[in-house]
Motif scaffolding. Structure first.
Motif, mmCIF file in Angstrom:
data_model
loop_
_atom_site.group_PDB
_atom_site.id
_atom_site.type_symbol
_atom_site.label_atom_id
_atom_site.label_comp_id
_atom_site.label_asym_id
_atom_site.label_seq_id
_atom_site.Cartn_x
_atom_site.Cartn_y
_atom_site.Cartn_z
ATOM 1 N N CYS A 253 -0.055 -1.227 4.419
ATOM 2 C CA CYS A 253 0.614 -2.372 5.052
ATOM 3 C C CYS A 253 0.628 -2.326 6.568
ATOM 4 O O CYS A 253 0.718 -3.376 7.222
ATOM 5 C CB CYS A 253 2.052 -2.465 4.544
ATOM 6 N N GLN B 161 4.693 -7.749 -1.981
ATOM 7 C CA GLN B 161 3.701 -7.727 -0.914
ATOM 8 C C GLN B 161 3.091 -6.343 -0.732
ATOM 9 O O GLN B 161 1.879 -6.207 -0.533
ATOM 10 C CB GLN B 161 4.345 -8.190 0.405
ATOM 11 N N THR C 181 10.481 -10.559 -0.623
ATOM 12 C CA THR C 181 9.193 -10.441 -1.308
ATOM 13 C C THR C 181 8.448 -9.159 -0.961
ATOM 14 O O THR C 181 7.312 -8.966 -1.397
ATOM 15 C CB THR C 181 8.289 -11.634 -0.955
ATOM 16 N N PHE D 140 5.798 -9.865 6.348
ATOM 17 C CA PHE D 140 6.551 -9.168 5.321
ATOM 18 C C PHE D 140 7.992 -9.662 5.396
ATOM 19 O O PHE D 140 8.579 -9.729 6.478
ATOM 20 C CB PHE D 140 6.513 -7.653 5.544
ATOM 21 N N LEU E 139 -1.786 -8.353 6.832
ATOM 22 C CA LEU E 139 -1.283 -9.398 5.951
ATOM 23 C C LEU E 139 -1.255 -10.721 6.706
ATOM 24 O O LEU E 139 -0.757 -10.789 7.832
ATOM 25 C CB LEU E 139 0.124 -9.039 5.466
ATOM 26 N N SER F 52 0.698 -5.727 -3.585
ATOM 27 C CA SER F 52 -0.515 -6.521 -3.387
ATOM 28 C C SER F 52 -1.406 -5.919 -2.308
ATOM 29 O O SER F 52 -2.642 -5.871 -2.462
ATOM 30 C CB SER F 52 -0.142 -7.955 -3.013
ATOM 31 N N GLN F 53 -0.802 -5.443 -1.227
ATOM 32 C CA GLN F 53 -1.582 -4.837 -0.153
ATOM 33 C C GLN F 53 -2.317 -3.587 -0.634
ATOM 34 O O GLN F 53 -3.488 -3.376 -0.313
ATOM 35 C CB GLN F 53 -0.673 -4.491 1.033
#
Length: 268
Positions: free
Chosen positions: A157, A181, A177, A173, A169, A184-185
């Protein structure tokens, strides 16, 4: 710089305490959603940073102002990770913009900002939560976020402005969420076969980002081993292969070239 000083004057009354945390997320979301886009650099899939458009975006400077005095004392774990991961990424971009010239030539790497006695990672990068921070200090705080335990997904991240880093991203951030996140990263990073993870079945070798080598202790403490950690987030075919095959792990060479171009308006 003139724009930054003007904005400080305009905003200091409005954000005297820096307590409008929601506004900081909104400003940062505006920056990364408008000035970062998917692309390829040196054959590697990268979210490309448009440094020069960020340089002229007042939302970037508004964000830097708002975060200066945010009180993080009573932050939840989600608030801490969301806030400081955004801060790290913003400060890395700020470092590039603040030091874009090297002898009137555009820098090619964040490491060009280093000097013999002062690595770029230890230089003051910016001000947040009432103090100055280097990139190392932000990263180390996220790795030891007392009173909370470290979440090693953070390594997918925070982005040190380089091609081999995880992708920035394209949004802020946010505490509500941040867990999704971060997952997903990490999943996206491990799907990138040029810098995250790649299998070579012919030699029973898995190549990983050097991040998994440099910070192996973080992943081992969390999951027992680097392998066990990546199996939580790797693509299904990789997980199946690792479950059924003894492999060697090797690490990609790290491409430190910038994840976007900068210009140099310089006169000697």
């Amino acid at each position: 710089m003139a724009l930054f000083l003007t904005l400080i004057t305009v905003f200091c009354a409005t954000f005297a305490t820096g307590s409008d945390l929601k506004t900081s997320y909104e400003f940062w979301d505006e920056v990364v959603s408008h000035h970062i886009s998917p692309g390829h650099l040196e054959g590697i899939s990268v979210n490309v940073v448009d440094y020069e458009s960020i340089r002229s975006d007042e939302n970037f400077y508004k964000y830097l102002i708002v975060i200066r005095d945010v009180d993080t004392k009573n932050f939840t774990r989600s608030e801490l990770y969301a806030f400081f991961m955004n801060v790290y990424n913003a400060f890395a971009i700020k470092m590039i913009l603040d030091h874009s010239c090297d002898n009137c030539t555009p820098i090619k790497s964040i490491r060009d900002i280093s000097s013999l006695l002062s690595p770029v990672w230890t230089k003051t990068a910016g001000y947040a939560a009432g103090k100055s921070w280097s990139l190392d200090e932000v990263e180390n705080y996220l790795r030891n976020p007392k009173p909370f335990q470290e979440d090693p997904r953070l390594h997918a991240c925070i982005v040190c402005a380089s091609i081999s880093c995880p992708n920035v991203l394209m949004g802020a951030f946010e505490p509500s969420t941040v867990d999704e996140q971060m997952t997903s990263q990490m999943e996206t990073f491990l799907k990138n076969t040029k810098k995250g993870l790649a299998m070579d079945k012919s030699s029973k070798t898995v190549h990983l980002s050097s991040i998994f080598n440099w910070f192996s202790g973080d992943f081992i403490r969390h999951a027992g081993s680097v392998k066990d950690f990546i199996m939580q987030y790797a693509p299904a075919d990789v997980v199946s292969y690792l479950n059924n095959t003894d492999v060697d792990f090797k690490y990609f060479s790290y491409d430190w070239n910038l994840n976007g171009q900068v210009t140099c308006n310089c006169t000697i």
